[in-house]
Design a protein around this motif. Structure first.
Motif, mmCIF file in Angstrom:
data_model
loop_
_atom_site.group_PDB
_atom_site.id
_atom_site.type_symbol
_atom_site.label_atom_id
_atom_site.label_comp_id
_atom_site.label_asym_id
_atom_site.label_seq_id
_atom_site.Cartn_x
_atom_site.Cartn_y
_atom_site.Cartn_z
ATOM 1 N N MET A 1 0.852 -1.209 0.000
ATOM 2 C CA MET A 1 0.000 0.000 0.000
ATOM 3 C C MET A 1 0.882 1.252 0.000
ATOM 4 N N CYS A 2 0.505 2.275 -0.757
ATOM 5 C CA CYS A 2 1.348 3.472 -0.851
ATOM 6 C C CYS A 2 1.204 4.316 0.420
ATOM 7 N N ILE A 8 -4.490 7.877 4.428
ATOM 8 C CA ILE A 8 -5.949 7.892 4.256
ATOM 9 C C ILE A 8 -6.607 6.878 5.191
ATOM 10 N N ASN A 9 -5.940 5.724 5.392
ATOM 11 C CA ASN A 9 -6.457 4.679 6.294
ATOM 12 C C ASN A 9 -6.123 4.930 7.758
ATOM 13 N N ASN A 10 -5.527 6.099 8.032
ATOM 14 C CA ASN A 10 -5.104 6.447 9.396
ATOM 15 C C ASN A 10 -4.071 5.485 9.986
ATOM 16 N N PRO A 41 -7.231 12.252 -3.853
ATOM 17 C CA PRO A 41 -8.421 11.400 -3.779
ATOM 18 C C PRO A 41 -8.176 10.295 -2.750
ATOM 19 N N LYS A 42 -9.230 9.841 -2.084
ATOM 20 C CA LYS A 42 -9.064 8.746 -1.117
ATOM 21 C C LYS A 42 -8.789 7.425 -1.818
ATOM 22 N N LYS A 43 -9.357 7.287 -3.016
ATOM 23 C CA LYS A 43 -9.086 6.072 -3.793
ATOM 24 C C LYS A 43 -7.742 6.249 -4.500
#
Ligand code: 5GP
Ligand code: ZN
Length: 131
Positions: A1-2, A8-10, A41-43
């Motif tokens: 995951m970047c 974004i995922n905290n 963007p969150k995505k």
């Protein structure tokens, strides 16, 4: 995951300037100038070439909100709105994001473009890139 997906995922803390269902804006950890903010963007999309149009527009709408707030809260004289697409263009995090860098006369930040127009035939270039 970047790294931005982790933010974004905290999973990694960040200083959140704005958040909604689709968009997150955070203070850039390196602060090119006071208030330097990243809107993303969150995505996960890599860049402007693969981002969904609607999401892109939402990101830019938030970028404008951030710009207005920066102007009012920091009293900056200008703002650079910047996106680096691809490593060669200076992109270091491969998750689309827009930089908003408040600017002031004395800040000594330089984005300098040399005039290379004498190297190209502009009519030929236009034929190639015209949409
Ligand atoms: P790029 O070079 O891809 O256009 O910009 C990436 C930006 O992300 C850089 O300005 C860098 O300072 C910022 N950055 C990298 N890692 C982190 C992080 O973990 N947290 C925050 N807030 N910003 C980061
Ligand atoms: Zn990502």
């Amino acid at each position: 995951m970047c790294i931005f997906c982790k933010i974004i995922n905290n999973e990694i803390p960040s200083k959140k300037v704005y958040e909604d269902e689709d968009v997150l804006a955070i203070l850039d950890i390196s602060q090119a100038n006071k208030g330097h903010t990243l809107v993303m963007p969150k995505k996960h999309y890599e860049n402007i070439l693969d981002i969904d149009n609607n999401i892109y527009l939402k990101v830019m709408e938030v970028a404008k909100k951030v710009a207005l707030k920066q102007k009012q809260a920091l009293n900056c004289e200008g703002i650079n709105l910047l996106n680096n697409c691809g490593e060669v263009a200076g992109q270091s995090v491969m998750h689309f994001h827009v930089h908003l860098i408040p600017r002031n006369k004395e800040d000594e930040i330089k984005f300098q473009f040399k005039d290379n127009s004498n190297k190209f035939d502009l009519d030929e270039v236009l034929k190639m890139v015209k949409l």
